[in-house]
Write an enzyme that holds these catalytic residues in place. Structure first.
Site, mmCIF file in Angstrom:
data_model
loop_
_atom_site.group_PDB
_atom_site.id
_atom_site.type_symbol
_atom_site.label_atom_id
_atom_site.label_comp_id
_atom_site.label_asym_id
_atom_site.label_seq_id
_atom_site.Cartn_x
_atom_site.Cartn_y
_atom_site.Cartn_z
ATOM 1 N N SER A 244 64.066 7.764 -65.184
ATOM 2 C CA SER A 244 64.619 8.650 -64.153
ATOM 3 C C SER A 244 65.272 7.787 -63.083
ATOM 4 C CB SER A 244 63.498 9.475 -63.510
ATOM 5 O OG SER A 244 63.974 10.145 -62.355
ATOM 6 N N TYR B 94 55.334 9.709 -59.402
ATOM 7 C CA TYR B 94 56.298 9.941 -60.481
ATOM 8 C C TYR B 94 57.319 8.796 -60.532
ATOM 9 C CZ TYR B 94 60.294 12.046 -62.926
ATOM 10 O OH TYR B 94 61.348 12.291 -63.777
#
Ligand code: NAP
Length: 251
Positions: A146, A160
């Site tokens: 990501s 995350y």
């Protein structure tokens, strides 16, 4: 589709980016193992679409946050297809937006167990089967990282972002470890993609709401991420390993 079609496992293939990867891979001649944790109906729908178009696919339940589930997913692929040629470590989670000082140890542990430990254990199973060192014929691994790995997720979900930073480092390291064993390992780093994942962070409209702040003034689509993954899976990327490909519209 021929009987000797290469076999691809996509973790978290039931919805969102993973489902788009499954469908695109089938169109490019892969037989696809569609892994899911709980969305059986959605996974079977992906399988049905692939089969209706003449492709091969099976749905396989398994939580990548559990080591024993990962073993059983690979055992089912061994039994059904008798080979594996590619792995896309796509399954991943976010959680409610919180500061670090609000997060519980359980939350952080779950984030890392699913996002990074699960990817590493699945890659280990793939390497045991694909590496020429183990008598395999080679293969390819794609990790779905990501842009949060570079942005840090401050004030949103640093756990995350850190798990995706670990994905990037893992990608570079494993790529070098198995480069001489006919396995390529790369990652894609999506930016804001319009999927259901944002609802888990409490922001179901995030892709639409953030669009004006993005360089291209729009979020990306799952198909646009799938296109990048299919490129890295393909022989067109035969000299690319250890690469982190941003699919973020400039974000
Ligand atoms: P999504 O729409 O929420 O779909 C997640 C998929 O992963 C589902 O198929 C889900 O299956 C599966 N999954 C979740 N936990 C799992 C587990 N423990 N074991 C096995 N499967 C599991 O998410 P997405 O947006 O497509 O995200 C896919 C990947 O892209 C993730 O790694 C995510 O971090 C990354 N990413 C997404 C964005 C974005 O903006 N969407 C941006 C950057 C990176 P079930 O429904 O069965 O649980």
């Amino acid at each position: 589709m021929t009987d000797d079609a290469p076999v691809l496992l996509v973790t978290g293939g039931s919805r969102g980016i993973g489902a788009a990867i499954c469908l695109a891979a089938a169109q490019h001649g892969w037989a696809v193992a569609v892994n899911y944790a709980s969305s059986e109906e959605a996974a079977e729908a992906v399988v049905g679409t692939i089969r209706d178009a003449g492709g091969k696919a099976i749905a396989i339940a398994g939580d990548v946050g559990k080591a024993e589930d990962i073993k059983s997913v690979f055992a089912k692929i061994d039994a059904h297809f008798g080979r594996i040629d590619g792995l896309v470590n796509n399954a991943g989670i976010v959680d409610a937006m919180q500061r670090l000082d609000e997060m519980t140890p359980e939350r952080i542990d779950r984030m890392f167990r699913i996002n990074i430990t699960g990817s590493m254990l699945a890659a280990a199973e793939a390497v045991r089967r694909m590496s020429t060192r183990h008598g395999g014929k080679g293969g390819v691994i794609i990790n779905v990282s990501s842009m949060a790995a570079t942005l840090g997720g401050g004030g949103q979900y640093v756990d995350y972002a850190a798990s995706k930073g670990a994905i990037d480092t893992f990608t570079v390291g494993l790529a070098r470890e198995v480069a001489a064993e006919s396995i390529r390992v790369n990652a894609v780093r999506p930016g804001i993609i319009d999927t259901d994942i944002h609802a888990a962070a409490g922001l179901p409209d995030r892709a639409r709401d953030i669009a004006p702040q993005l360089p291209m003034k729009r979020a990306g689509t799952s198909d646009e991420v799938a296109d990048a993954v299919l490129y890295l899976l393909s022989p067109h990327a035969s000299y690319i390993t250890g690469a982190l490909l941003d699919v973020s519209g400039g974000r």
